[in-house]
Design a protein around this motif. Structure first.
Motif, PDB file in Angstrom:
ATOM      1  N   PRO A  56       0.816  -1.230   0.000  1.00  0.00           N
ATOM      2  CA  PRO A  56       0.000   0.000   0.000  1.00  0.00           C
ATOM      3  C   PRO A  56       0.847   1.276   0.000  1.00  0.00           C
ATOM      4  CG  PRO A  56      -0.882  -1.595   1.557  1.00  0.00           C
ATOM      5  CD  PRO A  56       0.438  -2.113   1.113  1.00  0.00           C
ATOM      6  N   VAL A  59       2.190   1.772  -3.540  1.00  0.00           N
ATOM      7  CA  VAL A  59       1.122   2.262  -4.416  1.00  0.00           C
ATOM      8  C   VAL A  59       0.887   3.744  -4.175  1.00  0.00           C
ATOM      9  CG1 VAL A  59      -1.351   2.105  -4.935  1.00  0.00           C
ATOM     10  CG2 VAL A  59       0.005   0.018  -4.675  1.00  0.00           C
ATOM     11  N   LEU A  60       0.844   4.127  -2.905  1.00  0.00           N
ATOM     12  CA  LEU A  60       0.639   5.535  -2.551  1.00  0.00           C
ATOM     13  C   LEU A  60       1.789   6.407  -3.062  1.00  0.00           C
ATOM     14  CD1 LEU A  60      -1.001   7.682  -1.035  1.00  0.00           C
ATOM     15  CD2 LEU A  60       0.267   7.081   1.037  1.00  0.00           C
ATOM     16  N   THR A  62       3.850   5.796  -5.606  1.00  0.00           N
ATOM     17  CA  THR A  62       3.814   5.879  -7.069  1.00  0.00           C
ATOM     18  C   THR A  62       2.714   6.820  -7.528  1.00  0.00           C
ATOM     19  OG1 THR A  62       4.511   3.558  -7.096  1.00  0.00           O
ATOM     20  CG2 THR A  62       3.811   4.499  -9.178  1.00  0.00           C
ATOM     21  N   THR A  63       1.547   6.728  -6.902  1.00  0.00           N
ATOM     22  CA  THR A  63       0.432   7.591  -7.259  1.00  0.00           C
ATOM     23  C   THR A  63       0.742   9.051  -6.959  1.00  0.00           C
ATOM     24  OG1 THR A  63      -1.132   5.789  -6.788  1.00  0.00           O
ATOM     25  CG2 THR A  63      -2.028   8.020  -6.907  1.00  0.00           C
ATOM     26  N   ALA A  64       1.293   9.304  -5.770  1.00  0.00           N
ATOM     27  CA  ALA A  64       1.609  10.685  -5.379  1.00  0.00           C
ATOM     28  C   ALA A  64       2.639  11.295  -6.322  1.00  0.00           C
ATOM     29  CB  ALA A  64       2.125  10.714  -3.943  1.00  0.00           C
ATOM     30  N   LEU A 142      -5.879  11.268  -9.418  1.00  0.00           N
ATOM     31  CA  LEU A 142      -5.728  10.449  -8.217  1.00  0.00           C
ATOM     32  C   LEU A 142      -6.517   9.150  -8.341  1.00  0.00           C
ATOM     33  CD1 LEU A 142      -4.424  10.515  -5.392  1.00  0.00           C
ATOM     34  CD2 LEU A 142      -6.564  11.461  -4.530  1.00  0.00           C
ATOM     35  N   VAL A 143      -7.723   9.248  -8.858  1.00  0.00           N
ATOM     36  CA  VAL A 143      -8.551   8.047  -9.040  1.00  0.00           C
ATOM     37  C   VAL A 143      -7.948   7.132 -10.103  1.00  0.00           C
ATOM     38  CG1 VAL A 143     -10.801   7.193  -9.783  1.00  0.00           C
ATOM     39  CG2 VAL A 143     -10.658   9.177  -8.275  1.00  0.00           C
ATOM     40  N   ARG A 145      -4.787   7.040 -11.578  1.00  0.00           N
ATOM     41  CA  ARG A 145      -3.475   6.488 -11.255  1.00  0.00           C
ATOM     42  C   ARG A 145      -3.538   5.555 -10.060  1.00  0.00           C
ATOM     43  NH1 ARG A 145      -0.524   6.600 -15.725  1.00  0.00           N
ATOM     44  NH2 ARG A 145       0.522   8.545 -16.148  1.00  0.00           N
ATOM     45  N   GLY A 146      -4.340   5.920  -9.053  1.00  0.00           N
ATOM     46  CA  GLY A 146      -4.473   5.056  -7.891  1.00  0.00           C
ATOM     47  C   GLY A 146      -5.064   3.703  -8.246  1.00  0.00           C
ATOM     48  N   GLY A 150      -2.835   0.516  -7.945  1.00  0.00           N
ATOM     49  CA  GLY A 150      -3.382  -0.386  -6.949  1.00  0.00           C
ATOM     50  C   GLY A 150      -3.575  -1.793  -7.483  1.00  0.00           C
TER      51      GLY A 150
END
Length: 208
Positions: A56, A59-60, A62-64, A142-143, A145-146, A150
């Motif tokens: 997690p 994932v956070l 990479t997304t950020a 955010l949605v 890429r997350g 994810g």
């Protein structure tokens, strides 16, 4: 061109040694000015497969990083709005602008799910030049890429290093399927929302 590819590969290898922080840096660079296609995806899967409990966080990270890098391109377009208006728009750019005008949130969401060679950075710059609301732009990224990262993290934990091989062989098809599903869900949501009566419609006394 080969020099740039070699440089990007070496840069990705160096940053990859820093784990989660490396993921932030690689994703930010890839979404902004330094193309590192697929490096963050492969590194995310590699780290998540070897350290599942940290998945997690990876994932956070990479997304950020991806969202931060995308805001750099968005800011470039935002600041260069006058130059874009003065110069005759090319046909490809015109299509992008029309799509963004009609479906700003959906267009950014979909482009964030698509694999290369989708014109991701062109969308980002155009979105800034058109002055899309920054919070809607960021939320869509955010949605999208997350969701993408994810799923990759989940596959890495579930299938280990085999997920890396699957990604390399089926990444484009899986991304297109995910984008199509996102579009379908968004259209269904809009349909349901559009068919829901408003308070004024539901109250007969408010009608003329």
């Amino acid at each position: 061109m080969n020099f740039l590819k070699t440089l990007a590969s070496r840069l990705g290898a160096v940053l990859g040694a820093y784990g989660g922080w490396g993921l932030v840096a690689i994703s930010a660079l890839d979404s902004s000015l330094v193309p590192l296609p697929g490096v963050n995806d492969l590194l995310l899967i590699h780290l998540s497969a070897h350290l599942p409990l940290r998945m997690p966080l990876y994932v956070l990270a990479t997304t950020a990083g991806s969202v931060l890098g995308a805001y750099v391109m968005f800011s470039l377009g935002y600041g260069g709005q006058r130059a874009v208006r003065r110069r005759p728009a090319q046909e490809r750019s015109g299509r992008v602008r029309r799509w963004l005008e009609q479906n700003d949130f959906l267009s950014v969401l979909v482009i964030s799910l698509l694999p290369p060679p989708a014109p991701f950075k062109l969308f980002l710059v155009t979105a800034g030049a058109m002055r899309l609301r920054p919070w809607r732009f960021g939320l869509a990224l955010l949605v999208g890429r997350g969701l993408r990262f994810g799923i990759e993290g989940f596959l890495a934990v579930r299938y280990g290093e085999q997920a890396e091989t699957y990604l390399m062989n089926h990444f484009a098809g899986a991304s297109l399927a995910l984008a199509a599903a996102a579009v379908l869900l968004y259209l269904v949501f809009r349909k349901i929302r559009g068919s829901t009566p408003t308070k004024a419609d539901a109250d007969p006394s408010s009608r003329p």
